[in-house]
Design an enzyme around this catalytic site. Structure first.
Site, mmCIF file in Angstrom:
data_model
loop_
_atom_site.group_PDB
_atom_site.id
_atom_site.type_symbol
_atom_site.label_atom_id
_atom_site.label_comp_id
_atom_site.label_asym_id
_atom_site.label_seq_id
_atom_site.Cartn_x
_atom_site.Cartn_y
_atom_site.Cartn_z
ATOM 1 N N ASP A 1 33.088 40.798 44.996
ATOM 2 C CA ASP A 1 32.087 39.746 45.164
ATOM 3 C C ASP A 1 30.815 40.254 45.840
ATOM 4 O O ASP A 1 30.004 39.481 46.313
ATOM 5 C CB ASP A 1 32.671 38.567 45.935
ATOM 6 C CG ASP A 1 33.137 38.956 47.328
ATOM 7 O OD1 ASP A 1 33.303 40.157 47.604
ATOM 8 O OD2 ASP A 1 33.343 38.051 48.144
ATOM 9 N N GLU B 1 41.636 41.229 47.890
ATOM 10 C CA GLU B 1 40.750 40.081 48.080
ATOM 11 C C GLU B 1 41.200 39.297 49.305
ATOM 12 O O GLU B 1 42.382 39.214 49.600
ATOM 13 C CB GLU B 1 40.659 39.193 46.841
ATOM 14 C CG GLU B 1 39.481 38.221 46.883
ATOM 15 C CD GLU B 1 38.128 38.895 47.135
ATOM 16 O OE1 GLU B 1 37.767 39.115 48.298
ATOM 17 O OE2 GLU B 1 37.430 39.221 46.159
#
Length: 177
Positions: A134, A59
């Site tokens: 995401d 991430e």
């Protein structure tokens, strides 16, 4: 974790991943993901060649090693079938490996410290395949990745090199054609 993927069906879109991701479908924080990325994205720049590469999607970045700098041990895997591995103890160490899934041993691309700001990891436990954590969030984002997943597995703990080598031997013995 490991996956067998295609070295010929790739792109630079974000992000062809397999592994642990956010349960919120949002880019929650550094360390909220722990997934294998395979593709041609050069997230931080300075890459050597055009890939595709095995990297860690932790991430807020695709990591070819323990920092935002290009890892000189990285190499492209362009064979029809590719084995990609990632292991991470969540506090201090992770390792990235890759190989031709039809022959040969795993090549260690990186084995060392987590990038700054990624310890401890903040893993949430969702599992993603073919997309970043995401990518498909309700309030925006898109899955722009391309890739092919043939097989894979995730395990708890930090497997030994011998275990990873045994998995690679079994993948080769399966005879992908």
């Amino acid at each position: 974790m490991y996956m067998v993927t295609s070295g010929t069906h790739v792109n630079s879109g974000c992000c062809f991943d397999y592994g642990n991701s956010e349960t919120t479908r949002k880019a929650d924080a550094a360390g909220a993901m722990d997934a294998i990325y395979f593709g041609t994205s050069c997230w931080f720049g300075g890459c050597s060649g055009s890939g595709p590469w095995v990297q860690a999607d932790l991430e807020w970045g695709l990591y070819p090693g323990g920092s935002q700098s290009w890892n000189p041990n990285q190499r492209a895997f362009t064979s029809k079938f590719v084995t990609a591995t990632l292991k991470n103890n969540g506090t201090s160490r992770f390792a990235i490996k890759g190989s031709n899934a039809q022959s040969g041993s795993l090549y260690t691309l990186y084995d060392g410290a987590l990038p700054p700001g990624y310890s401890p990891m903040k893993k949430q436990g969702a599992i993603v395949l073919g997309s970043g954590g995401d990518c498909c969030k309700p309030d925006g984002g898109a899955n722009l990745s391309a890739g092919t997943f043939y097989e894979g597995a995730m395990v708890a703990g930090y497997p030994s090199d011998a275990t990873e080598n045994a998995v690679q031997a079994d993948v080769v013995a399966a005879g992908y054609r």
